[in-house]
Design a protein around this motif. Structure first.
Motif, PDB file in Angstrom:
ATOM      1  N   LEU A  34       0.828  -1.204   0.000  1.00  0.00           N
ATOM      2  CA  LEU A  34       0.000   0.000   0.000  1.00  0.00           C
ATOM      3  C   LEU A  34       0.862   1.253   0.000  1.00  0.00           C
ATOM      4  N   SER A  35       1.965   1.213   0.739  1.00  0.00           N
ATOM      5  CA  SER A  35       2.867   2.369   0.751  1.00  0.00           C
ATOM      6  C   SER A  35       3.420   2.631  -0.647  1.00  0.00           C
ATOM      7  N   GLU A  36       3.832   1.577  -1.349  1.00  0.00           N
ATOM      8  CA  GLU A  36       4.315   1.731  -2.724  1.00  0.00           C
ATOM      9  C   GLU A  36       3.210   2.289  -3.622  1.00  0.00           C
ATOM     10  N   PHE A  37       2.029   1.727  -3.506  1.00  0.00           N
ATOM     11  CA  PHE A  37       0.911   2.111  -4.367  1.00  0.00           C
ATOM     12  C   PHE A  37       0.565   3.587  -4.197  1.00  0.00           C
ATOM     13  N   TYR A  38       0.391   4.014  -2.941  1.00  0.00           N
ATOM     14  CA  TYR A  38       0.016   5.403  -2.697  1.00  0.00           C
ATOM     15  C   TYR A  38       1.164   6.363  -3.024  1.00  0.00           C
ATOM     16  N   SER A  39       2.404   5.944  -2.783  1.00  0.00           N
ATOM     17  CA  SER A  39       3.547   6.810  -3.087  1.00  0.00           C
ATOM     18  C   SER A  39       3.672   7.044  -4.588  1.00  0.00           C
ATOM     19  N   LEU A  40       3.425   6.018  -5.368  1.00  0.00           N
ATOM     20  CA  LEU A  40       3.469   6.162  -6.829  1.00  0.00           C
ATOM     21  C   LEU A  40       2.388   7.131  -7.307  1.00  0.00           C
TER      22      LEU A  40
ATOM     23  N   LYS B 232       8.926   2.189 -14.361  1.00  0.00           N
ATOM     24  CA  LYS B 232       9.358   0.840 -14.698  1.00  0.00           C
ATOM     25  C   LYS B 232       9.071  -0.133 -13.576  1.00  0.00           C
ATOM     26  N   ASP B 233       9.498   0.209 -12.350  1.00  0.00           N
ATOM     27  CA  ASP B 233       9.290  -0.638 -11.185  1.00  0.00           C
ATOM     28  C   ASP B 233       8.530   0.132 -10.122  1.00  0.00           C
ATOM     29  N   SER B 234       7.753  -0.619  -9.303  1.00  0.00           N
ATOM     30  CA  SER B 234       6.968   0.032  -8.249  1.00  0.00           C
ATOM     31  C   SER B 234       7.823   0.410  -7.059  1.00  0.00           C
ATOM     32  N   GLY B 235       8.990  -0.217  -6.909  1.00  0.00           N
ATOM     33  CA  GLY B 235       9.869   0.068  -5.783  1.00  0.00           C
ATOM     34  C   GLY B 235      11.195  -0.639  -5.961  1.00  0.00           C
ATOM     35  N   SER B 236      12.010  -0.621  -4.910  1.00  0.00           N
ATOM     36  CA  SER B 236      13.340  -1.233  -4.995  1.00  0.00           C
ATOM     37  C   SER B 236      13.663  -2.082  -3.775  1.00  0.00           C
ATOM     38  N   ILE B 237      12.641  -2.484  -3.024  1.00  0.00           N
ATOM     39  CA  ILE B 237      12.868  -3.228  -1.799  1.00  0.00           C
ATOM     40  C   ILE B 237      13.446  -4.609  -2.059  1.00  0.00           C
ATOM     41  N   LEU B 238      13.179  -5.170  -3.247  1.00  0.00           N
ATOM     42  CA  LEU B 238      13.700  -6.483  -3.619  1.00  0.00           C
ATOM     43  C   LEU B 238      14.660  -6.300  -4.795  1.00  0.00           C
ATOM     44  N   PRO B 239      15.964  -6.203  -4.543  1.00  0.00           N
ATOM     45  CA  PRO B 239      16.937  -5.979  -5.629  1.00  0.00           C
ATOM     46  C   PRO B 239      16.802  -7.009  -6.751  1.00  0.00           C
ATOM     47  N   GLY B 240      16.699  -6.512  -7.961  1.00  0.00           N
ATOM     48  CA  GLY B 240      16.546  -7.386  -9.113  1.00  0.00           C
ATOM     49  C   GLY B 240      15.115  -7.744  -9.430  1.00  0.00           C
TER      50      GLY B 240
ATOM     51  N   GLY C  50      12.365  -5.471  -8.119  1.00  0.00           N
ATOM     52  CA  GLY C  50      11.530  -4.288  -7.998  1.00  0.00           C
ATOM     53  C   GLY C  50      10.896  -4.207  -6.626  1.00  0.00           C
ATOM     54  N   GLY C  51       9.618  -3.841  -6.595  1.00  0.00           N
ATOM     55  CA  GLY C  51       8.915  -3.668  -5.337  1.00  0.00           C
ATOM     56  C   GLY C  51       7.942  -4.794  -5.058  1.00  0.00           C
ATOM     57  N   ILE C  52       7.209  -4.656  -3.963  1.00  0.00           N
ATOM     58  CA  ILE C  52       6.197  -5.642  -3.589  1.00  0.00           C
ATOM     59  C   ILE C  52       5.112  -5.741  -4.659  1.00  0.00           C
ATOM     60  N   LEU C  53       4.720  -4.602  -5.211  1.00  0.00           N
ATOM     61  CA  LEU C  53       3.692  -4.626  -6.255  1.00  0.00           C
ATOM     62  C   LEU C  53       4.165  -5.398  -7.477  1.00  0.00           C
ATOM     63  N   ASP C  54       5.447  -5.299  -7.811  1.00  0.00           N
ATOM     64  CA  ASP C  54       5.993  -6.044  -8.946  1.00  0.00           C
ATOM     65  C   ASP C  54       6.004  -7.546  -8.659  1.00  0.00           C
ATOM     66  N   ARG C  55       6.301  -7.902  -7.419  1.00  0.00           N
ATOM     67  CA  ARG C  55       6.460  -9.321  -7.081  1.00  0.00           C
ATOM     68  C   ARG C  55       5.130 -10.019  -6.857  1.00  0.00           C
ATOM     69  N   PHE C  56       4.105  -9.268  -6.446  1.00  0.00           N
ATOM     70  CA  PHE C  56       2.829  -9.889  -6.086  1.00  0.00           C
ATOM     71  C   PHE C  56       1.692  -9.498  -7.025  1.00  0.00           C
ATOM     72  N   ASP C  57       2.033  -8.937  -8.191  1.00  0.00           N
ATOM     73  CA  ASP C  57       0.965  -8.472  -9.082  1.00  0.00           C
ATOM     74  C   ASP C  57       0.017  -9.600  -9.488  1.00  0.00           C
ATOM     75  N   GLY C  58       0.560 -10.774  -9.774  1.00  0.00           N
ATOM     76  CA  GLY C  58      -0.293 -11.905 -10.139  1.00  0.00           C
ATOM     77  C   GLY C  58      -1.123 -12.402  -8.974  1.00  0.00           C
ATOM     78  N   VAL C  59      -0.583 -12.296  -7.773  1.00  0.00           N
ATOM     79  CA  VAL C  59      -1.283 -12.750  -6.564  1.00  0.00           C
ATOM     80  C   VAL C  59      -2.514 -11.888  -6.302  1.00  0.00           C
ATOM     81  N   PHE C  60      -2.388 -10.581  -6.489  1.00  0.00           N
ATOM     82  CA  PHE C  60      -3.490  -9.676  -6.188  1.00  0.00           C
ATOM     83  C   PHE C  60      -4.726  -9.983  -7.030  1.00  0.00           C
TER      84      PHE C  60
END
Length: 274
Positions: free
Chosen positions: A38-44, A240-248, A250-260
């Motif tokens: 949510l922090s990534e989403f609202y910050s974007l 390009k990426d929602s965040g940088s918390i996971l190097p290589g 992107g962000g949580i939104l990038d990693r869990f987009d299919g899950v949502f």
């Protein structure tokens, strides 16, 4: 590539350990994902000139998960405490906008709700099939087989799609939103997920093989569509990426987009056949 592989391995180990160890570690993991997502989403959105109610959205998104986590609790005092807090809190989004003095009030409210429904609600729904309070043995209150089996399918579909697309990809799947996705990649991911569905049926016997196959197909198809939805969002705000918390990765939104996107459909199917 090495950074991506190491980050991915550590991330998978953390997720698997949290899901398997205890229902509280599962809850903590999902709450962390919800807060960061949510922090990534609202910050974007803020960077793109919008003004969602970031902190209120994060709080209510977290309360959504907590409420469903205790939804079936036999301890009525817990449920009776949480629901009176959650229900009015949900509508404070409307009231808070009165005092913010921001333009486009309706858009601000709508985007705040959008984050909750897009990120928090899908993850919170897993409580409905994973948490079953009421057993004399507390260990039986939590069943992680559905959730971990689902994640195995999601991860293998992603891996199969990446490898098949890289080595055999020729025909574009949805070039307007994701030029690198191909039909060959999609089919490779689907085939690999069907293999994992067979393995799931051996170890997680709550579902038959045919039911795990249906879950695999839903996961692969809807996970791919969820990835495209995320691509649509990112293209609309030119990132390009929602965040940088996971190097290589992107962000949580990038990693869990299919899950949502896939989670509501998978949970609905599991509730129907249970």
């Amino acid at each position: 590539m090495l950074t991506r592989a190491i980050t991915g391995a550590v991330f998978l180990l953390v997720v698997i350990s949290a899901i398997v160890f205890h229902q509280l570690t599962f809850a903590l993991l999902f709450l962390i994902i919800i807060v960061i997502g949510l922090s990534e989403f609202y910050s974007l959105l803020e960077k793109n000139g919008h003004a969602p109610q970031k902190w209120i959205g994060i709080i209510i998104g977290s309360l959504t998960f907590i409420t469903l986590f205790f939804n079936n609790s036999t301890d009525y005092s817990i449920t009776s405490l949480i629901l009176p807090i959650y229900l009015p809190a949900f509508f404070t989004i409307f009231l808070a906008e009165l005092f913010r003095n921001k333009e486009q009030a309706f858009s601000n409210i709508a985007l705040t709700f959008l984050g909750i429904f897009y990120i928090s609600v899908p993850l919170s729904l897993w409580n409905l099939v994973s948490i079953h309070y009421g057993h004399q043995n507390p260990a039986q209150n939590y069943n992680w087989h559905y959730l971990l089996g689902y994640f195995f399918l999601m991860w293998t579909a992603d891996t199969g799609a990446y490898l098949s697309g890289r080595f055999f990809g020729k025909h574009k799947l949805f070039e307007r939103l994701s030029p690198k996705k191909t039909w060959e990649g999609f089919l490779g991911g689907l085939l690999l997920s069907l293999v994992v569905a067979y393995i799931n049926s051996i170890y997680y016997t709550e579902l038959r093989l045919d039911q795990w196959i249906i879950v695999a197909i839903l996961t692969c198809v809807l996970g791919t569509l969820g990835d495209l939805v995320e691509s649509m969002f990112k293209r609309s705000i030119d990132i390009k990426d929602s965040g940088s918390i996971l190097p290589g990765h992107g962000g949580i939104l990038d990693r869990f987009d299919g899950v949502f996107i896939s989670s509501p459909f998978i949970v609905a199917y599991l509730l129907l056949i249970r």
